[in-house]
Design a protein around this motif. Sequence first.
Motif, PDB file in Angstrom:
ATOM      1  N   LEU A  71       0.874  -1.235  -0.057  1.00 51.73           N
ATOM      2  CA  LEU A  71       0.007  -0.137  -0.007  1.00 51.73           C
ATOM      3  C   LEU A  71       0.859   1.367  -0.003  1.00 51.73           C
ATOM      4  O   LEU A  71       0.470   2.137  -0.833  1.00 51.73           O
ATOM      5  CB  LEU A  71      -0.804   0.131   1.151  1.00 51.73           C
ATOM      6  N   ASP A  72       1.696   1.371   0.808  1.00 50.52           N
ATOM      7  CA  ASP A  72       2.916   2.431   0.844  1.00 50.52           C
ATOM      8  C   ASP A  72       3.552   2.538  -0.505  1.00 50.52           C
ATOM      9  O   ASP A  72       3.588   3.667  -1.100  1.00 50.52           O
ATOM     10  CB  ASP A  72       3.953   1.991   1.838  1.00 50.52           C
ATOM     11  N   GLU A  98       1.012   4.184  -2.787  1.00 51.92           N
ATOM     12  CA  GLU A  98       0.830   5.740  -2.329  1.00 51.92           C
ATOM     13  C   GLU A  98       1.944   6.629  -2.826  1.00 51.92           C
ATOM     14  O   GLU A  98       1.853   7.748  -3.411  1.00 51.92           O
ATOM     15  CB  GLU A  98       0.808   5.812  -0.703  1.00 51.92           C
ATOM     16  N   ARG A  99       3.193   6.010  -2.827  1.00 51.70           N
ATOM     17  CA  ARG A  99       4.385   6.696  -3.330  1.00 51.70           C
ATOM     18  C   ARG A  99       4.395   6.921  -4.863  1.00 51.70           C
ATOM     19  O   ARG A  99       4.793   7.843  -5.438  1.00 51.70           O
ATOM     20  CB  ARG A  99       5.762   5.748  -3.115  1.00 51.70           C
ATOM     21  N   ALA A 136       1.808   9.804  -5.620  1.00 48.83           N
ATOM     22  CA  ALA A 136       2.370  10.976  -5.293  1.00 48.83           C
ATOM     23  C   ALA A 136       3.537  11.364  -6.328  1.00 48.83           C
ATOM     24  O   ALA A 136       3.804  12.471  -6.922  1.00 48.83           O
ATOM     25  CB  ALA A 136       3.126  10.913  -4.008  1.00 48.83           C
ATOM     26  N   ILE A 173       1.800  12.825  -9.472  1.00 49.56           N
ATOM     27  CA  ILE A 173       1.398  13.974  -9.433  1.00 49.56           C
ATOM     28  C   ILE A 173       2.554  14.949  -9.268  1.00 49.56           C
ATOM     29  O   ILE A 173       2.521  16.084 -10.161  1.00 49.56           O
ATOM     30  CB  ILE A 173       0.686  14.208  -7.926  1.00 49.56           C
ATOM     31  N   THR A 174       3.477  14.783  -8.717  1.00 52.03           N
ATOM     32  CA  THR A 174       4.816  15.511  -8.504  1.00 52.03           C
ATOM     33  C   THR A 174       5.646  15.791  -9.690  1.00 52.03           C
ATOM     34  O   THR A 174       6.394  16.574  -9.860  1.00 52.03           O
ATOM     35  CB  THR A 174       5.354  15.510  -7.068  1.00 52.03           C
ATOM     36  N   HIS A 202       8.363  13.853  -9.451  1.00 52.12           N
ATOM     37  CA  HIS A 202       9.439  13.525  -8.821  1.00 52.12           C
ATOM     38  C   HIS A 202       9.314  12.054  -8.269  1.00 52.12           C
ATOM     39  O   HIS A 202       8.569  11.786  -7.399  1.00 52.12           O
ATOM     40  CB  HIS A 202       9.532  14.569  -7.572  1.00 52.12           C
ATOM     41  N   SER A 206      10.166   8.976  -6.155  1.00 54.19           N
ATOM     42  CA  SER A 206      10.194   8.884  -4.774  1.00 54.19           C
ATOM     43  C   SER A 206      11.217   7.627  -4.639  1.00 54.19           C
ATOM     44  O   SER A 206      11.168   6.800  -5.538  1.00 54.19           O
ATOM     45  CB  SER A 206       8.935   8.584  -3.996  1.00 54.19           C
ATOM     46  N   GLU A 207      11.998   7.710  -3.743  1.00 48.20           N
ATOM     47  CA  GLU A 207      12.907   6.363  -3.344  1.00 48.20           C
ATOM     48  C   GLU A 207      12.182   5.191  -3.000  1.00 48.20           C
ATOM     49  O   GLU A 207      10.725   5.160  -3.024  1.00 48.20           O
ATOM     50  CB  GLU A 207      13.653   6.537  -2.017  1.00 48.20           C
TER      51      GLU A 207
END
Lengths: 408, 454
Positions: free
Chosen positions: B420-421, B424-425, B428, B431-432, B434, B436-437
Amino acid sequence: MDIGLNFSIHLSFTVAAMAVIMLVRDITNVRTVTLIALLMMFVLEVIPAVLGLQEVVGLSPTRLRSFIILGNLLACFYTPAFMSSRLTFSLILLMNGLTLGMLEIGDIRLLCLVVPVFFVILIAATGTKNGMHRILMVFGALCTALISMSVLYPADAGLDTGMLELVGLVFFIGLFPVSPWFSKLYENLPSGLLASAFIVQAMFIISLQQQQSLDRNAVLAVLPLLSIISVLMALAQHNTRRALSGLAASQLGFLVYADSGQHFSDLAGSLLAQAQMVAIPGLILTLGILETRIGKLNLSRPTGQYDSYPKLASAMLLFGLMSAGFPLSLVYVAEDLILEAGLYEAPLQGFAWLGVTALTAIAVMKLYLYLCHGGKGFEPGIDILPSKLFAAVFVTGFLIVSSFTLTA
Amino acid sequence: MPSLLLFEILAALIFVPIACVFIWLATSMLLSKKPREATVVLFCRIAIGSAFLAALAMAVLLPIESGNEIVLGSWFSTDHYSYEIVMQTDVIAVVYALFTTALLYVICSFSKRYLHKESGFHRFYLVMLLFALGLLLVSFSGTVELLLVGWEVVGLSSVLLIAFFTQREQPPRNGLWVFSVYRLTDIGLYAAVLFLHLSQTGTKFEALSTAPWAGIPAHDGAEITALLLILAVMGKSALFPFSNWLPRAMEGPTPSSAIFYGALSVNLGPLLLLRMGDVIAGSPLISGLLIAIGLFTVLVGNLAGRVQSDIKSRLAYGSITQLGFIVIEIAFGWVELALVHVVTHAVIRTLQLLRAPSLLHERHHLEQMLGHHIRVFHPSVETVTNFQRFMFRLRLERCFLDNLLVDWLVNKILLLIRQLDKLEREVAGLITGHKSEAVALPTAAESSVTLIRN
């Protein structure tokens, strides 16, 4: 006469003016000026109460204001001056003004304006770094639209305004699955501003629900599950800042649940908000301090150096215990009141919230154990000053003593 | 002098000196002015010694005036109940206070040399005093609410002592594991307190057997509350299926192992069961359940204990076995026998745990005297049957309790949550713009819970 109220309004304007001045003029020691202003406000709130001129029962505005100012005071005091810009302190003050302002807003339509203002402040704080402005604009717009619709639509228009408001609040507090903005925010914002932002969110939940009630059935059906997922995500994280976002979101979810209950004593939700406005920011700030000293914090294994920062570790433990509802703290009293009514109303959901509180405590203990124990090295001179530990002890004492001065 | 006043003075003599020394030590450490080691030990001895003498005086007075209640006031109150602070000075409380303070005094003296010049010397004594306060609070609590406060204090101080050695990775991991077991099983205690609030009969221990809850008849309400309390007891006293946290708690220094796991901390469960005596006696369901839990605990303790290769783990499983027997005794209503068993077990186990570090030294000394190694009997592997092989594996794997819990529950939940995490990343990131790690999915090496196998 509400002495504290008059002083508060007066000082809010003063502080707002000061924030503007600091933005345009180069004042060398911004942190000191901010601290003095907030300390003045806190003392002016507390002194009339101590002298018996103000009521300090659970729901009194004086009590709420004291906790708001104390939380922001901590945010300023714990924000390292050498790492922070003028903008950070100005925005902390703006957040403080916004939170105190919510106490005075009587019109729910005006209250809705808080959401866009809050997101604008966040965008100002993060800038365009890592595309933060985009995600904040998207989620801010959605959140504003949902909450405004729930408020502006007439109750008989066939729209479930309670449900809309709940969805809007879930967006606003960053619960899973609408948490991407909240996790990113925690990854990119300075800890001082995060602490202030948490206070704004908590105050908004109280203010909104005082004026318009939520769909209780929807709250019971949705919030416990979402909060459990959020706190589990906090537990499973290796990234400390993301773990904090899950922890904060689940606590805000608990606050929404507490404030939406008709069976509950009015005192319960307000008490939880008051206590968490100080305890959670304290935890965020101590972690922020640790990060400025040893770099990015990782929770994949214990890497802390207790011997290098025993005072900071103690402060972190104190704030952690207070935010997790350790017995004798104000959070414990609030949780006791909320869950008692919650178990009576819906036992299954009541047990789910008991699970959330237990998982929160475990997550907090994990932060302490993994970030303060386990590493072999020793780095001299990176501990906090004794004054900061005294502040943590004072706040802990304040949270315990204030739980003994309650009458429902 | 009226007996109640006398009991109040004695109760004050039990708590106040320990609280004063705790505050003095905490303040000294806060001001970075640590007192000399000898001074700390002296003050701790005086405080714990005076508590022991006060408990002894209470024991002498008990035959004259038994079952006193000391009402200290109210913490907070709502429209339908008041959070009363009530202490109870009966036989159970006094017996627990007596052996608690006696053993604490012994351990306090032992630690003076054992922890001499350790960097955490003052921290150890500070947490030990906190533990003593929590333990005495549980012993004398007259309500379930007050018991919960002491119960949590004991839990917290235990975890702080397990993680006492700050420069090793394993103590914080094991501390977190123990805290997780404590806190998740304490849900039962919290829920029981809340149910008693709703019953409107108060939270004194007598109310346990007469508490109707939300329209449920008194008998059923009492059984529900008792089941919740038993959950908390299972966690705190390392009963089946939560037995395996106890050997992991041995990461702390030997004196803390002696205090907390061998002798005192684990005996809080039997104390709570003794307080619930009427409910257990009146309910075949509860007593039957306790007998079953006790039997399984004895079985686990006995099986796993036989293959432990270090002395402290072996003693820990010995404690688990004895706790199983104590629970069975309480379930049968043999209260006096259970009390005697608790005290004798605590005393003997403390002695064994305090002697444990010197055993190796003495063995080497004995071997030097004999001039050869002491021979150990190794059974031939060729004679082992399939059943014996299975039993050996069962013992080595600690009856597979951890495997069931970690592999089938905790890791599955962690995996789902991390997926789930990851989702979520990705949202994100979309949208950004960018990236994520990467998300670290749980691995055997990284997951904090899987490391309990180490």
